[in-house]
Motif scaffolding. Structure first.
Motif, PDB file in Angstrom:
ATOM      1  N   UNK A   1      36.294  42.245  49.835  1.00 28.48           N
ATOM      2  CA  UNK A   1      35.151  42.679  49.025  1.00 28.48           C
ATOM      3  C   UNK A   1      34.259  41.506  48.661  1.00 28.48           C
ATOM      4  N   UNK A   2      32.994  41.824  48.417  1.00 31.03           N
ATOM      5  CA  UNK A   2      32.083  40.802  47.910  1.00 31.03           C
ATOM      6  C   UNK A   2      32.512  40.454  46.485  1.00 31.03           C
ATOM      7  N   UNK A   3      32.155  39.290  46.013  1.00 35.47           N
ATOM      8  CA  UNK A   3      32.582  38.859  44.692  1.00 35.47           C
ATOM      9  C   UNK A   3      31.402  38.570  43.782  1.00 35.47           C
ATOM     10  N   UNK A   4      30.439  39.441  43.762  1.00 37.16           N
ATOM     11  CA  UNK A   4      29.309  39.314  42.847  1.00 37.16           C
ATOM     12  C   UNK A   4      29.711  39.750  41.450  1.00 37.16           C
ATOM     13  N   UNK A   5      28.808  39.612  40.516  1.00 33.22           N
ATOM     14  CA  UNK A   5      29.150  39.914  39.130  1.00 33.22           C
ATOM     15  C   UNK A   5      29.453  41.390  38.915  1.00 33.22           C
ATOM     16  N   UNK A   6      28.848  42.292  39.695  1.00 34.79           N
ATOM     17  CA  UNK A   6      29.125  43.724  39.541  1.00 34.79           C
ATOM     18  C   UNK A   6      30.573  44.042  39.918  1.00 34.79           C
ATOM     19  N   UNK A   7      31.019  43.519  41.043  1.00 36.23           N
ATOM     20  CA  UNK A   7      32.395  43.750  41.492  1.00 36.23           C
ATOM     21  C   UNK A   7      33.382  43.110  40.523  1.00 36.23           C
TER      22      UNK A   7
ATOM     23  N   UNK B   1      38.949  45.625  21.130  1.00 39.82           N
ATOM     24  CA  UNK B   1      37.863  45.857  22.092  1.00 39.82           C
ATOM     25  C   UNK B   1      36.703  44.869  21.967  1.00 39.82           C
ATOM     26  N   UNK B   2      36.201  44.560  20.764  1.00 39.75           N
ATOM     27  CA  UNK B   2      35.100  43.588  20.699  1.00 39.75           C
ATOM     28  C   UNK B   2      35.472  42.214  21.274  1.00 39.75           C
ATOM     29  N   UNK B   3      36.653  41.724  20.937  1.00 37.16           N
ATOM     30  CA  UNK B   3      37.048  40.410  21.458  1.00 37.16           C
ATOM     31  C   UNK B   3      37.381  40.488  22.949  1.00 37.16           C
ATOM     32  N   UNK B   4      37.893  41.623  23.413  1.00 35.14           N
ATOM     33  CA  UNK B   4      38.168  41.765  24.840  1.00 35.14           C
ATOM     34  C   UNK B   4      36.877  41.778  25.653  1.00 35.14           C
ATOM     35  N   UNK B   5      35.830  42.361  25.112  1.00 30.41           N
ATOM     36  CA  UNK B   5      34.532  42.341  25.804  1.00 30.41           C
ATOM     37  C   UNK B   5      34.040  40.898  25.935  1.00 30.41           C
ATOM     38  N   UNK B   6      34.166  40.144  24.860  1.00 34.18           N
ATOM     39  CA  UNK B   6      33.755  38.729  24.892  1.00 34.18           C
ATOM     40  C   UNK B   6      34.610  37.950  25.891  1.00 34.18           C
ATOM     41  N   UNK B   7      35.925  38.189  25.879  1.00 39.57           N
ATOM     42  CA  UNK B   7      36.813  37.488  26.820  1.00 39.57           C
ATOM     43  C   UNK B   7      36.518  37.878  28.265  1.00 39.57           C
ATOM     44  N   UNK B   8      36.163  39.143  28.508  1.00 43.55           N
ATOM     45  CA  UNK B   8      35.810  39.565  29.867  1.00 43.55           C
ATOM     46  C   UNK B   8      34.536  38.892  30.353  1.00 43.55           C
ATOM     47  N   UNK B   9      33.540  38.820  29.496  1.00 42.97           N
ATOM     48  CA  UNK B   9      32.290  38.138  29.869  1.00 42.97           C
ATOM     49  C   UNK B   9      32.579  36.668  30.183  1.00 42.97           C
ATOM     50  N   UNK B  10      33.409  36.035  29.357  1.00 44.45           N
ATOM     51  CA  UNK B  10      33.766  34.631  29.599  1.00 44.45           C
ATOM     52  C   UNK B  10      34.541  34.486  30.906  1.00 44.45           C
ATOM     53  N   UNK B  11      35.489  35.381  31.161  1.00 38.65           N
ATOM     54  CA  UNK B  11      36.285  35.303  32.395  1.00 38.65           C
ATOM     55  C   UNK B  11      35.417  35.513  33.629  1.00 38.65           C
ATOM     56  N   UNK B  12      34.504  36.470  33.570  1.00 35.16           N
ATOM     57  CA  UNK B  12      33.608  36.728  34.709  1.00 35.16           C
ATOM     58  C   UNK B  12      32.686  35.536  34.936  1.00 35.16           C
ATOM     59  N   UNK B  13      32.148  34.977  33.872  1.00 37.93           N
ATOM     60  CA  UNK B  13      31.275  33.802  34.000  1.00 37.93           C
ATOM     61  C   UNK B  13      32.032  32.617  34.591  1.00 37.93           C
ATOM     62  N   UNK B  14      33.249  32.373  34.076  1.00 40.47           N
ATOM     63  CA  UNK B  14      34.070  31.283  34.619  1.00 40.47           C
ATOM     64  C   UNK B  14      34.416  31.527  36.080  1.00 40.47           C
ATOM     65  N   UNK B  15      34.748  32.770  36.419  1.00 39.46           N
ATOM     66  CA  UNK B  15      35.104  33.083  37.806  1.00 39.46           C
ATOM     67  C   UNK B  15      33.937  32.839  38.747  1.00 39.46           C
ATOM     68  N   UNK B  16      32.742  33.229  38.335  1.00 38.36           N
ATOM     69  CA  UNK B  16      31.565  33.003  39.188  1.00 38.36           C
ATOM     70  C   UNK B  16      31.327  31.511  39.420  1.00 38.36           C
ATOM     71  N   UNK B  17      31.522  30.705  38.381  1.00 35.54           N
ATOM     72  CA  UNK B  17      31.339  29.257  38.509  1.00 35.54           C
ATOM     73  C   UNK B  17      32.464  28.653  39.348  1.00 35.54           C
ATOM     74  N   UNK B  18      33.704  29.037  39.057  1.00 36.61           N
ATOM     75  CA  UNK B  18      34.852  28.442  39.759  1.00 36.61           C
ATOM     76  C   UNK B  18      34.897  28.841  41.233  1.00 36.61           C
ATOM     77  N   UNK B  19      34.454  30.038  41.556  1.00 33.44           N
ATOM     78  CA  UNK B  19      34.437  30.461  42.964  1.00 33.44           C
ATOM     79  C   UNK B  19      33.500  29.578  43.792  1.00 33.44           C
ATOM     80  N   UNK B  20      32.453  29.060  43.163  1.00 35.86           N
ATOM     81  CA  UNK B  20      31.547  28.136  43.857  1.00 35.86           C
ATOM     82  C   UNK B  20      32.153  26.752  43.988  1.00 35.86           C
ATOM     83  N   UNK B  21      32.940  26.360  42.993  1.00 35.96           N
ATOM     84  CA  UNK B  21      33.498  25.000  42.949  1.00 35.96           C
ATOM     85  C   UNK B  21      34.812  24.881  43.733  1.00 35.96           C
ATOM     86  N   UNK B  22      35.643  25.929  43.650  1.00 32.38           N
ATOM     87  CA  UNK B  22      36.933  25.915  44.336  1.00 32.38           C
ATOM     88  C   UNK B  22      36.781  26.569  45.704  1.00 32.38           C
TER      89      UNK B  22
END
Length: 171
Positions: free
Chosen positions: A96-102, A148-169
């Protein structure tokens, strides 16, 4: 063993230690404490292929047992089980593609699986193992709704980190 599999095994070991360290950031909230552990779990699922992600969470469960003691009677043990199950069903699929939507969809699916396993075990543990009667609504409130509020924040952080790390790793 090929270079790529060695690379993923090293990342698996690293992510299991990161997840263990994140579990030590604790803010007590009733039966289930708030931790940064789910941020590391979701990030693991977004970065690593299924096999490695599942092994990472299994290793994390072993490390939690070694460093934090026996926790099978803890109401939060079901969430540890949910981490492993979520990695099996929703972690990275190289096809699968690994864009932010996926990544967002996968993060949501992982959270749903974690909550299903965790809340079910919490209800059963409190009612039958620990003899502390609780209703399903109380289980939902104390095990999911307040997080739920903190999980939403953690998900946004995890997705942002994943997008950055996928470019670096090299993943």
């Amino acid at each position: 063993m090929t270079k790529s599999s060695t690379y993923y095994w090293v990342l698996s070991a690293l992510m299991s230690v990161v997840t263990l360290i994140a579990s030590y950031v604790v803010v007590p909230f009733g039966a289930i404490p708030f931790t940064l552990q789910t941020l590391a779990v979701i990030l693991t699922g977004l970065l690593l292929p299924r096999k490695y992600a599942a092994v990472t969470m299994l290793l994390n469960a072993i490390l939690l047992f070694m460093f934090k003691g026996a926790f099978i009677y803890s109401p939060s043990f079901g969430f540890i089980i949910g981490f492993i199950v979520a990695m099996i069903f929703a972690s990275q699929n190289p096809a699968l593609e690994n864009g932010w939507k996926v990544l967002t969809i996968r993060a949501i699916v992982m959270n749903v699986i974690i909550f299903l396993c965790g809340l079910t075990y919490m209800y059963l543990a409190l009612n039958f193992l620990l003899d502390s009667p609780i209703t399903w609504m109380q289980t939902l409130m104390s095990g999911m709704i307040i997080f739920l509020p903190t999980d939403i924040i953690k998900n946004v952080a995890a997705i942002s980190l994943a997008l950055v790390l996928k470019k670096r790793l090299v993943l």
